[in-house]
Motif scaffolding. Structure first.
Motif, PDB file in Angstrom:
ATOM      1  N   GLU A  18       1.179  -0.995  -0.069  1.00  0.00           N
ATOM      2  CA  GLU A  18      -0.128   0.127   0.323  1.00  0.00           C
ATOM      3  C   GLU A  18       0.864   0.851  -0.534  1.00  0.00           C
ATOM      4  O   GLU A  18       0.642   2.207  -0.782  1.00  0.00           O
ATOM      5  CB  GLU A  18      -0.856   0.148   1.180  1.00  0.00           C
ATOM      6  CG  GLU A  18      -1.422   1.220   1.495  1.00  0.00           C
ATOM      7  CD  GLU A  18      -2.386   1.315   2.666  1.00  0.00           C
ATOM      8  OE1 GLU A  18      -3.444   2.103   3.014  1.00  0.00           O
ATOM      9  OE2 GLU A  18      -2.095   0.380   3.244  1.00  0.00           O
ATOM     10  N   LEU A  19       2.082   1.748   1.184  1.00  0.00           N
ATOM     11  CA  LEU A  19       2.821   2.469   0.887  1.00  0.00           C
ATOM     12  C   LEU A  19       3.385   3.431  -0.295  1.00  0.00           C
ATOM     13  O   LEU A  19       3.737   4.048  -0.963  1.00  0.00           O
ATOM     14  CB  LEU A  19       3.680   2.435   2.113  1.00  0.00           C
ATOM     15  CG  LEU A  19       4.572   3.793   2.571  1.00  0.00           C
ATOM     16  CD1 LEU A  19       3.674   4.292   2.984  1.00  0.00           C
ATOM     17  CD2 LEU A  19       5.359   3.149   3.583  1.00  0.00           C
ATOM     18  N   THR A  20       4.265   2.058  -1.013  1.00  0.00           N
ATOM     19  CA  THR A  20       4.762   2.378  -2.203  1.00  0.00           C
ATOM     20  C   THR A  20       3.797   1.907  -3.555  1.00  0.00           C
ATOM     21  O   THR A  20       4.631   2.806  -3.858  1.00  0.00           O
ATOM     22  CB  THR A  20       5.079   0.818  -2.553  1.00  0.00           C
ATOM     23  OG1 THR A  20       5.014  -0.258  -2.466  1.00  0.00           O
ATOM     24  CG2 THR A  20       6.752   0.413  -1.349  1.00  0.00           C
ATOM     25  N   LYS A  44      -2.536  14.498   1.797  1.00  0.00           N
ATOM     26  CA  LYS A  44      -4.155  14.208   1.435  1.00  0.00           C
ATOM     27  C   LYS A  44      -3.546  12.610   1.237  1.00  0.00           C
ATOM     28  O   LYS A  44      -4.387  11.622   1.369  1.00  0.00           O
ATOM     29  CB  LYS A  44      -4.772  14.918  -0.092  1.00  0.00           C
ATOM     30  CG  LYS A  44      -5.981  14.111  -0.314  1.00  0.00           C
ATOM     31  CD  LYS A  44      -6.330  15.048  -1.800  1.00  0.00           C
ATOM     32  CE  LYS A  44      -7.964  13.722  -2.433  1.00  0.00           C
ATOM     33  NZ  LYS A  44      -8.299  14.688  -3.290  1.00  0.00           N
ATOM     34  N   ALA A  45      -2.711  12.221   0.740  1.00  0.00           N
ATOM     35  CA  ALA A  45      -2.392  11.260   0.603  1.00  0.00           C
ATOM     36  C   ALA A  45      -1.880  10.572   1.561  1.00  0.00           C
ATOM     37  O   ALA A  45      -2.658   9.002   1.517  1.00  0.00           O
ATOM     38  CB  ALA A  45      -0.721  10.380  -0.795  1.00  0.00           C
ATOM     39  N   CYS A  46      -1.520  11.299   2.782  1.00  0.00           N
ATOM     40  CA  CYS A  46      -1.460  10.434   3.789  1.00  0.00           C
ATOM     41  C   CYS A  46      -2.718   9.758   4.256  1.00  0.00           C
ATOM     42  O   CYS A  46      -3.530   8.781   5.772  1.00  0.00           O
ATOM     43  CB  CYS A  46      -0.488  11.019   5.192  1.00  0.00           C
ATOM     44  SG  CYS A  46       1.231  11.323   4.244  1.00  0.00           S
ATOM     45  N   ALA A  47      -3.275  10.602   4.739  1.00  0.00           N
ATOM     46  CA  ALA A  47      -4.695  10.949   5.040  1.00  0.00           C
ATOM     47  C   ALA A  47      -5.425   9.044   4.520  1.00  0.00           C
ATOM     48  O   ALA A  47      -6.700   9.787   5.190  1.00  0.00           O
ATOM     49  CB  ALA A  47      -5.927  11.976   4.873  1.00  0.00           C
ATOM     50  N   GLY A  48      -5.316   8.956   3.308  1.00  0.00           N
ATOM     51  CA  GLY A  48      -5.310   8.152   2.317  1.00  0.00           C
ATOM     52  C   GLY A  48      -5.517   6.159   2.969  1.00  0.00           C
ATOM     53  O   GLY A  48      -5.754   5.233   2.660  1.00  0.00           O
ATOM     54  N   LEU A  49      -4.083   6.559   3.764  1.00  0.00           N
ATOM     55  CA  LEU A  49      -3.602   5.690   3.887  1.00  0.00           C
ATOM     56  C   LEU A  49      -4.322   4.682   5.469  1.00  0.00           C
ATOM     57  O   LEU A  49      -4.664   5.591   6.184  1.00  0.00           O
ATOM     58  CB  LEU A  49      -2.113   5.869   4.386  1.00  0.00           C
ATOM     59  CG  LEU A  49      -0.759   6.217   3.414  1.00  0.00           C
ATOM     60  CD1 LEU A  49       0.157   6.989   3.847  1.00  0.00           C
ATOM     61  CD2 LEU A  49      -0.753   5.083   2.248  1.00  0.00           C
ATOM     62  N   VAL A  98       9.582   9.777  -2.346  1.00  0.00           N
ATOM     63  CA  VAL A  98       8.372   9.478  -2.356  1.00  0.00           C
ATOM     64  C   VAL A  98       7.783   8.637  -0.812  1.00  0.00           C
ATOM     65  O   VAL A  98       7.466   8.913   0.036  1.00  0.00           O
ATOM     66  CB  VAL A  98       7.421   9.324  -3.423  1.00  0.00           C
ATOM     67  CG1 VAL A  98       5.845   9.977  -2.620  1.00  0.00           C
ATOM     68  CG2 VAL A  98       8.644   9.969  -4.679  1.00  0.00           C
ATOM     69  N   VAL A  99       8.383   7.535  -0.860  1.00  0.00           N
ATOM     70  CA  VAL A  99       8.186   7.055   0.602  1.00  0.00           C
ATOM     71  C   VAL A  99       8.332   7.507   1.553  1.00  0.00           C
ATOM     72  O   VAL A  99       7.732   7.795   2.662  1.00  0.00           O
ATOM     73  CB  VAL A  99       8.588   5.335   0.197  1.00  0.00           C
ATOM     74  CG1 VAL A  99       8.809   4.326   1.687  1.00  0.00           C
ATOM     75  CG2 VAL A  99       8.008   4.666  -0.804  1.00  0.00           C
ATOM     76  N   LEU A 100       9.754   7.523   1.931  1.00  0.00           N
ATOM     77  CA  LEU A 100      10.503   8.370   2.845  1.00  0.00           C
ATOM     78  C   LEU A 100       9.814   9.603   3.079  1.00  0.00           C
ATOM     79  O   LEU A 100       9.427  10.087   4.393  1.00  0.00           O
ATOM     80  CB  LEU A 100      11.646   8.541   2.253  1.00  0.00           C
ATOM     81  CG  LEU A 100      12.378   8.740   3.942  1.00  0.00           C
ATOM     82  CD1 LEU A 100      13.069   7.858   4.701  1.00  0.00           C
ATOM     83  CD2 LEU A 100      14.080   9.187   3.644  1.00  0.00           C
ATOM     84  N   LEU A 101       9.101  10.352   2.515  1.00  0.00           N
ATOM     85  CA  LEU A 101       8.636  11.641   1.954  1.00  0.00           C
ATOM     86  C   LEU A 101       6.529  11.307   2.658  1.00  0.00           C
ATOM     87  O   LEU A 101       6.273  12.024   3.887  1.00  0.00           O
ATOM     88  CB  LEU A 101       8.058  12.816   0.627  1.00  0.00           C
ATOM     89  CG  LEU A 101       9.211  13.793   0.655  1.00  0.00           C
ATOM     90  CD1 LEU A 101       9.290  13.724  -1.013  1.00  0.00           C
ATOM     91  CD2 LEU A 101       9.259  14.317   1.465  1.00  0.00           C
ATOM     92  N   LEU A 102       5.988  10.528   2.580  1.00  0.00           N
ATOM     93  CA  LEU A 102       4.968   9.699   2.968  1.00  0.00           C
ATOM     94  C   LEU A 102       5.208   9.037   4.561  1.00  0.00           C
ATOM     95  O   LEU A 102       4.440   9.736   5.337  1.00  0.00           O
ATOM     96  CB  LEU A 102       3.992   8.719   2.280  1.00  0.00           C
ATOM     97  CG  LEU A 102       3.997   8.666   0.866  1.00  0.00           C
ATOM     98  CD1 LEU A 102       3.990   7.892   0.205  1.00  0.00           C
ATOM     99  CD2 LEU A 102       2.345   9.901   1.063  1.00  0.00           C
ATOM    100  N   VAL A 103       6.102   8.907   5.329  1.00  0.00           N
ATOM    101  CA  VAL A 103       7.045   8.571   6.315  1.00  0.00           C
ATOM    102  C   VAL A 103       6.974   9.858   7.021  1.00  0.00           C
ATOM    103  O   VAL A 103       6.427   9.984   8.165  1.00  0.00           O
ATOM    104  CB  VAL A 103       7.554   7.616   6.038  1.00  0.00           C
ATOM    105  CG1 VAL A 103       8.022   7.128   7.566  1.00  0.00           C
ATOM    106  CG2 VAL A 103       7.716   5.784   5.500  1.00  0.00           C
TER     107      VAL A 103
END
Length: 329
Positions: A18-20, A44-49, A98-103
């Motif tokens: 999911e994260l990747t 917004k992307a983080c809110a959907g995780l 981008v993964v690291l930015l999401l984290v």
């Protein structure tokens, strides 16, 4: 030094996928990990995780002051060679930026430094020719002395996040928590005094031309949850301090060495370090410069509202710092 792993938070295959996948979707839509539009889309992307990802990325919650998120799986052959210098990395490993930015966005507010690695929010940490003996991430042949990241700066990160791309030689990151030490009340009292400054490190000094000499700062600070520290002996003019303070500082160095652990990150491991509790470093190694050397991605995160620092420095930025919120307003 004991080879003792950090606490591990496993990310199962579904959550890792999911994260990747979310990261890949953002990259496909915006074309570059440095795109302002991608940065703006992160909240917004983080809110959907899902819950599993969010639970794995809850705050650091042990006295160790760090943990390893494990379960992500970069494709070594697809990454390309380890860059010889951060400036030649380009979009290498952009998915993992981008993964690291999401984290980082899940955990707080990513920050960057104007002029350092072109103001990127994710840095490439690789050994570089000509920098082997420096006290910076580009070094290799010397021990990278345990330190607080950007210790000189009042707006330094609360969290340091390192994602391993490649580490064929099992080169260890060292870490030591102030909460694991056994200092006397007298030494703590000495080190709570602001006696000497911490000077800008070489990488920041070259990039920013830091204006003037910083003011003296305390090394230790007591909070309701326990001690925090601000520590970088390689850039601290210890000879300017009085004898009692120097002796207490040396005992702190000894205690940090006593409780230090060595963590050899695997590809895909994400090491999260509480920068107010833990000092980190790296063991020496011999760089080959053949495209197979150790390669980490690094992000810095501030956590709004934290009470882990003296009030005078708790909310200061400045000196070339950019926060992701500037891109998302």
């Amino acid at each position: 030094m004991p080879t003792c792993p950090a606490p591990v938070r496993p990310l199962d295959a579904t959550a890792a996928a999911e994260l990747t996948a979310v990261a890949a979707g953002l990259l496909a839509e915006h074309g570059s990990a440095t795109s302002p539009a991608l940065l703006a889309a992160l909240p917004k992307a983080c809110a959907g995780l899902g819950h599993t990802v969010r639970q794995a990325l809850r705050p650091v919650d042990t006295a160790d002051g760090l943990f390893v998120l494990r379960g992500l799986t970069p494709d070594d052959s697809g990454l390309g060679p380890t860059p010889g210098h951060w400036s030649t990395a380009g979009e290498s490993g952009a998915l993992w930026d981008v993964v690291l930015l999401l984290v980082s966005t899940l955990m707080g507010t990513p920050i960057a430094w104007e002029g350092q690695q072109d103001g990127r929010f994710v840095h490439n940490i690789v050994p570089s020719p000509g920098h082997e003996g420096e006290q910076t991430g580009a070094s290799s042949s010397v021990l990278l002395t345990p330190h607080t990241e950007d210790a000189f700066h009042p707006g330094r990160a609360h969290l340091l996040v390192l994602c391993c791309m490649r580490n064929h030689d099992d080169i260890a990151t060292t870490a030591a928590s102030i909460r694991r030490t056994a200092l006397s009340t007298e030494d703590i009292a000495q080190l709570e005094r602001p006696v000497v400054p911490i000077l800008p490190d070489d990488a920041y000094e070259r990039a920013q031309r830091f204006p003037g000499r910083p003011a003296p700062v305390p090394t230790l600070f007591d909070t309701a949850e326990g001690l925090t520290l601000r520590f970088d002996p390689a850039y601290t003019p210890l000879d300017e301090a009085d004898a009692a303070w120097r002796q207490a500082y040396r005992r702190l160095e000894d205690e940090l060495a006593r409780v230090s652990v060595a963590v050899s990150l695997r590809p895909g491991d994400v090491l999260v370090v509480d920068n107010d509790i833990v000092v980190h470093g790296r063991v020496p190694f011999r760089a080959r410069y053949d495209g197979t050397d150790r390669w980490l991605k690094r992000a810095s995160v501030r956590v709004p509202g934290r009470r882990t620092r003296p009030e005078a420095e708790a909310d200061e930025h400045g000196y070339g710092q950019t926060a992701l919120e500037a891109h998302t307003s």
